[in-house]
Design a protein around this motif. Structure first.
Motif, PDB file in Angstrom:
ATOM      1  N   VAL A  39       0.844  -1.198   0.000  1.00 55.33           N
ATOM      2  CA  VAL A  39       0.000   0.000   0.000  1.00 55.33           C
ATOM      3  C   VAL A  39       0.879   1.248   0.000  1.00 55.33           C
ATOM      4  O   VAL A  39       1.695   1.450   0.901  1.00 55.33           O
ATOM      5  CB  VAL A  39      -0.937  -0.017   1.225  1.00 55.33           C
ATOM      6  N   THR A  40       0.703   2.073  -1.015  1.00 52.02           N
ATOM      7  CA  THR A  40       1.533   3.288  -1.108  1.00 52.02           C
ATOM      8  C   THR A  40       0.762   4.533  -0.708  1.00 52.02           C
ATOM      9  O   THR A  40       1.320   5.621  -0.656  1.00 52.02           O
ATOM     10  CB  THR A  40       2.042   3.467  -2.546  1.00 52.02           C
ATOM     11  N   ARG A  41      -0.518   4.379  -0.427  1.00 52.91           N
ATOM     12  CA  ARG A  41      -1.314   5.564  -0.100  1.00 52.91           C
ATOM     13  C   ARG A  41      -2.240   5.242   1.070  1.00 52.91           C
ATOM     14  O   ARG A  41      -3.067   4.328   0.985  1.00 52.91           O
ATOM     15  CB  ARG A  41      -2.139   5.972  -1.316  1.00 52.91           C
ATOM     16  N   THR A  42      -2.092   5.949   2.189  1.00 52.53           N
ATOM     17  CA  THR A  42      -2.963   5.732   3.352  1.00 52.53           C
ATOM     18  C   THR A  42      -3.684   7.010   3.706  1.00 52.53           C
ATOM     19  O   THR A  42      -3.419   8.067   3.117  1.00 52.53           O
ATOM     20  CB  THR A  42      -2.146   5.276   4.576  1.00 52.53           C
ATOM     21  N   ALA A  43      -4.573   6.931   4.682  1.00 56.05           N
ATOM     22  CA  ALA A  43      -5.337   8.107   5.111  1.00 56.05           C
ATOM     23  C   ALA A  43      -4.418   9.191   5.653  1.00 56.05           C
ATOM     24  O   ALA A  43      -4.698  10.388   5.512  1.00 56.05           O
ATOM     25  CB  ALA A  43      -6.354   7.695   6.167  1.00 56.05           C
ATOM     26  N   ASN A  44      -3.298   8.785   6.277  1.00 56.81           N
ATOM     27  CA  ASN A  44      -2.361   9.772   6.834  1.00 56.81           C
ATOM     28  C   ASN A  44      -1.436  10.345   5.778  1.00 56.81           C
ATOM     29  O   ASN A  44      -0.587  11.180   6.087  1.00 56.81           O
ATOM     30  CB  ASN A  44      -1.492   9.118   7.922  1.00 56.81           C
ATOM     31  N   GLY A  45      -1.560   9.875   4.546  1.00 61.37           N
ATOM     32  CA  GLY A  45      -0.630  10.261   3.503  1.00 61.37           C
ATOM     33  C   GLY A  45       0.606   9.393   3.590  1.00 61.37           C
ATOM     34  O   GLY A  45       0.956   8.888   4.657  1.00 61.37           O
ATOM     35  N   GLU A  97       9.991   3.041  -9.940  1.00 65.76           N
ATOM     36  CA  GLU A  97       8.824   2.554 -10.701  1.00 65.76           C
ATOM     37  C   GLU A  97       8.176   3.752 -11.377  1.00 65.76           C
ATOM     38  O   GLU A  97       7.183   4.300 -10.895  1.00 65.76           O
ATOM     39  CB  GLU A  97       7.813   1.893  -9.739  1.00 65.76           C
ATOM     40  N   PRO A  98       8.719   4.169 -12.523  1.00 68.21           N
ATOM     41  CA  PRO A  98       8.311   5.452 -13.121  1.00 68.21           C
ATOM     42  C   PRO A  98       6.816   5.566 -13.453  1.00 68.21           C
ATOM     43  O   PRO A  98       6.227   6.618 -13.259  1.00 68.21           O
ATOM     44  CB  PRO A  98       9.136   5.502 -14.410  1.00 68.21           C
ATOM     45  N   GLY A  99       6.154   4.515 -13.889  1.00 64.43           N
ATOM     46  CA  GLY A  99       4.749   4.631 -14.298  1.00 64.43           C
ATOM     47  C   GLY A  99       3.760   4.686 -13.152  1.00 64.43           C
ATOM     48  O   GLY A  99       2.571   4.912 -13.344  1.00 64.43           O
ATOM     49  N   HIS A 100       4.247   4.491 -11.928  1.00 63.85           N
ATOM     50  CA  HIS A 100       3.364   4.356 -10.759  1.00 63.85           C
ATOM     51  C   HIS A 100       2.664   5.683 -10.429  1.00 63.85           C
ATOM     52  O   HIS A 100       3.289   6.736 -10.463  1.00 63.85           O
ATOM     53  CB  HIS A 100       4.209   3.890  -9.568  1.00 63.85           C
ATOM     54  N   PRO A 101       1.362   5.656 -10.111  1.00 63.68           N
ATOM     55  CA  PRO A 101       0.651   6.911  -9.802  1.00 63.68           C
ATOM     56  C   PRO A 101       1.217   7.659  -8.599  1.00 63.68           C
ATOM     57  O   PRO A 101       1.066   8.889  -8.515  1.00 63.68           O
ATOM     58  CB  PRO A 101      -0.784   6.458  -9.539  1.00 63.68           C
ATOM     59  N   ASP A 102       1.861   6.969  -7.673  1.00 64.96           N
ATOM     60  CA  ASP A 102       2.420   7.640  -6.495  1.00 64.96           C
ATOM     61  C   ASP A 102       3.915   7.895  -6.616  1.00 64.96           C
ATOM     62  O   ASP A 102       4.565   8.237  -5.621  1.00 64.96           O
ATOM     63  CB  ASP A 102       2.144   6.796  -5.245  1.00 64.96           C
ATOM     64  N   ALA A 103       4.454   7.778  -7.833  1.00 63.44           N
ATOM     65  CA  ALA A 103       5.888   8.015  -8.019  1.00 63.44           C
ATOM     66  C   ALA A 103       6.191   9.512  -7.962  1.00 63.44           C
ATOM     67  O   ALA A 103       5.349  10.337  -8.330  1.00 63.44           O
ATOM     68  CB  ALA A 103       6.333   7.431  -9.357  1.00 63.44           C
ATOM     69  N   ASP A 104       7.398   9.862  -7.451  1.00 61.08           N
ATOM     70  CA  ASP A 104       7.787  11.280  -7.441  1.00 61.08           C
ATOM     71  C   ASP A 104       8.385  11.666  -8.803  1.00 61.08           C
ATOM     72  O   ASP A 104       8.365  10.875  -9.738  1.00 61.08           O
ATOM     73  CB  ASP A 104       8.751  11.564  -6.279  1.00 61.08           C
ATOM     74  N   GLU A 105       8.933  12.903  -8.884  1.00 60.56           N
ATOM     75  CA  GLU A 105       9.406  13.404 -10.182  1.00 60.56           C
ATOM     76  C   GLU A 105      10.514  12.533 -10.758  1.00 60.56           C
ATOM     77  O   GLU A 105      10.632  12.371 -11.970  1.00 60.56           O
ATOM     78  CB  GLU A 105       9.939  14.843 -10.060  1.00 60.56           C
ATOM     79  N   GLU A 106      11.320  11.934  -9.875  1.00 57.41           N
ATOM     80  CA  GLU A 106      12.433  11.112 -10.351  1.00 57.41           C
ATOM     81  C   GLU A 106      11.989   9.691 -10.683  1.00 57.41           C
ATOM     82  O   GLU A 106      12.805   8.862 -11.095  1.00 57.41           O
ATOM     83  CB  GLU A 106      13.546  11.062  -9.299  1.00 57.41           C
ATOM     84  N   GLY A 107      10.706   9.369 -10.455  1.00 62.08           N
ATOM     85  CA  GLY A 107      10.196   8.030 -10.767  1.00 62.08           C
ATOM     86  C   GLY A 107      10.308   7.049  -9.625  1.00 62.08           C
ATOM     87  O   GLY A 107      10.103   5.851  -9.804  1.00 62.08           O
TER      88      GLY A 107
END
Lengths: 152, 99
Positions: A39-45, A97-107
């Motif tokens: 899980v890369t996204r939780t309620a707490n961010g 993981e560049p294509g991931h929705p939660d990836a940062d600018e560097e992927g």
């Protein structure tokens, strides 16, 4: 019901029951860790943080009072309880993981600090702990039944 | 004769007894002891029934608590049956005495 529960004869049963409940709770937390391992996204961010349980000795109010009164230092106690559920503060895994929705600018994506292998080991520990408590309970049950055989 | 039995129980069964078991003259009545023990066993049986009901309607937190309640009820009942047998034996023994 309470009075019957506090009967000395079944004290060992009650102590073992607290152990079983504690191991079940540990099991719940381990399951939660495993199910949230990606899980890369939780309620707490941010990603999910691994959780751990902390056990604590369980004593009753009555026992604490008698300890104070009589100056006794050792009591049978009432078993174990979960004192708190804490979060593992170790750093998250950083994965490219560049294509991931939660990836940062560097992927890079921050993944939970859950190590599935570690969780599996904890799983075995919880399972064995549960079994040990059941063995203790069955032994005290057999002792009770043996006592009934006196003068048979 | 019954008084003698009562006195024996009063001397040997003290740890089982509560303050409320005491009758006016300071001795303990045998039937009160029996009643108290039976009441306690009954409580354990009731706890077992409650936990089984909860189990059957799915209202449980875990499986071990109903199992433990069932075991407690089983042991308590076996114990009661033993005591019952002993009491009946003692009664028969006394009834067999030659007068």
């Amino acid at each position: 019901m309470r009075e019957a529960d506090n009967m000395g004869a079944f004290n060992a049963f009650n102590v073992s029951a607290t152990g079983l409940t504690a191991e079940r709770t540990r099991m719940d937390i381990i399951s939660k860790n495993i199910s949230n391992a990606n899980v890369t996204r939780t309620a707490n961010g941010g990603p999910y943080r691994r959780q751990m349980v902390a056990f604590e000795e369980k004593t009753s109010f009555k026992e604490v009072m008698s300890k104070l009164e009589n100056g006794e230092s050792i009591t049978v106690g009432e078993g174990v309880k979960i004192s708190k559920i804490v979060e593992d503060q170790s750093p998250f895994n950083r994965v490219y993981e560049p294509g991931h929705p939660d990836a940062d600018e560097e992927g890079y994506v921050l993944k939970p600090n859950v190590n599935t292998i570690k969780e599996m080991v904890d799983l075995i520990t919880a399972s064995r702990g549960y079994e040990a408590n059941i063995t203790a309970m069955n032994t005290s049950k057999n002792m009770c039944l043996k006592a009934l055989d006196i003068s048979k | 004769m019954i008084n003698n039995i009562n006195n024996i129980v009063g001397n040997t069964g003290k740890s089982l007894l509560k303050q409320s078991d005491k009758v006016a003259d300071g001795t303990v009545s045998f039937s009160d002891v029996l009643e108290n023990v039976l009441a306690e066993v009954n409580e354990i049986q009731k706890a077992d029934i409650v936990s089984k009901q909860k189990l059957s309607i799915g209202e449980i937190d875990n499986f071990h608590d109903p199992m433990i309640a069932a075991e407690k009820a089983d042991i308590a009942l076996q114990f009661t049956a033993k005591i019952h047998g002993k009491i009946i034996d003692a009664y028969k023994e006394i009834m067999r005495l030659q007068v």
